[in-house]
Structure formats: C-alpha cells, structure tokens
Design an enzyme around this catalytic site. Structure first.
Site, PDB file in Angstrom:
ATOM      1  N   HIS A 179       0.832  -1.197   0.000  1.00  0.00           N
ATOM      2  CA  HIS A 179       0.000   0.000   0.000  1.00  0.00           C
ATOM      3  C   HIS A 179       0.871   1.253   0.000  1.00  0.00           C
ATOM      4  O   HIS A 179       2.021   1.223   0.408  1.00  0.00           O
ATOM      5  CB  HIS A 179      -0.964   0.005   1.187  1.00  0.00           C
ATOM      6  CG  HIS A 179      -0.307  -0.041   2.538  1.00  0.00           C
ATOM      7  ND1 HIS A 179       0.268  -1.189   3.046  1.00  0.00           N
ATOM      8  CD2 HIS A 179      -0.147   0.912   3.483  1.00  0.00           C
ATOM      9  CE1 HIS A 179       0.754  -0.946   4.256  1.00  0.00           C
ATOM     10  NE2 HIS A 179       0.523   0.327   4.544  1.00  0.00           N
ATOM     11  N   HIS A 188       0.799   5.464   1.052  1.00  0.00           N
ATOM     12  CA  HIS A 188       0.179   6.505   1.862  1.00  0.00           C
ATOM     13  C   HIS A 188       0.323   7.833   1.133  1.00  0.00           C
ATOM     14  O   HIS A 188       1.404   8.141   0.627  1.00  0.00           O
ATOM     15  CB  HIS A 188       0.924   6.666   3.199  1.00  0.00           C
ATOM     16  CG  HIS A 188       0.924   5.477   4.071  1.00  0.00           C
ATOM     17  ND1 HIS A 188       0.156   5.388   5.209  1.00  0.00           N
ATOM     18  CD2 HIS A 188       1.627   4.308   4.015  1.00  0.00           C
ATOM     19  CE1 HIS A 188       0.374   4.231   5.806  1.00  0.00           C
ATOM     20  NE2 HIS A 188       1.267   3.552   5.090  1.00  0.00           N
TER      21      HIS A 188
END
Length: 145
Positions: free
Chosen positions: A107, A109
C-alpha cells in the site's frame, strides 16, 4: 514479518476489500481502492491498495498491477491537493516489518502536510471519527479528475 513471508488473507486490507470491515472509500475501480486511513498522521491521509494483487511488498508486485497502483496514487494525490490545498504532501510506502510496514498488503500513503502543523505518528491520536473521515473522503472524491 520478513520480506518473504506468505500472504495473510486475513490482514485488515484483505478484510476491507472483502467488505468485512468498513472503510471511508474515496474511490475505486476494478484494480485499486483508495480509502481514508483510520489512524491518520494528518488530515486527509489516504491509503491506496491493489484489489487484484496479494503482493506484500514492492518487490513482489506484478509490473502491470504496480503501474495501475502508481497511476492511482498520482490521481488521488492530485485530488487531495485540489480538495485540501496542503502546503505539500508525502507519498510513503514501507516494505517488511524492519522497513516500517505494519499491514502486509502492499500500500501507498498520501499524507498532506501544512507548514507549522506537526505530523502525528501512526496511531498517536487514536482512531479517527468515521463521520470526519467520510466528509474528507467525499471532498477528495469530488476533486478527482
């Protein structure tokens, strides 16, 4: 967790993708999901994950899925900038526990930054209010190109 551990299908992002855990979704398509971090380091902190890959790290991610994911990061960062007008922003991505990764599903951010406003550490202020996250998600979604 090491860089080579097997994928855990019960990690929190996998549960979000399956709809088992609620999230303040900003946008999604068949390949990616952008949603608000429930432990934001700054107002407007968004996470971007792949819906098609179970890669835990950048080293495991398939090239085509990574291209889609990074395009989604750019698209979402533009919307964050347009909606919230931060002075700057950070794009962060961690690999392995020793590299700072706490959820083992690759992932990115997007963390908006404002001059004179300190960045919180992850989880420092506790979980964000779901209604506040929904408002921010809607503002960012409305600014998508």
């Amino acid at each position: 967790m090491s860089l080579n551990a097997p994928y855990d299908p019960d990690n929190i992002f996998a549960k979000i993708l399956r709809g088992e855990i609620p999230s303040a979704r900003v946008w999604e398509d068949d390949h990616v999901l952008a949603f608000m971090d429930v432990f934001p380091q700054s107002e407007g902190h968004v996470l971007i994950i792949s819906k098609t890959s179970t890669a835990q790290t950048l080293l495991e991610m398939e090239a085509e899925a990574l291209a889609r994911l990074t395009a989604a990061v750019q698209r979402t960062a533009r919307a964050v900038e347009k909606a919230l007008r931060p002075d700057g922003f950070q794009i962060m991505q961690f690999n392995g526990a020793a590299g700072g990764q706490s959820v083992f599903h690759l992932h990115f951010h997007i963390i908006p930054r404002w001059s004179g406003r300190a960045l919180k550490t992850h989880g420092q202020g506790g979980m964000a209010d779901a209604a506040v996250l929904r408002v921010l998600a809607d503002r960012i979604a409305a600014a998508l190109d």
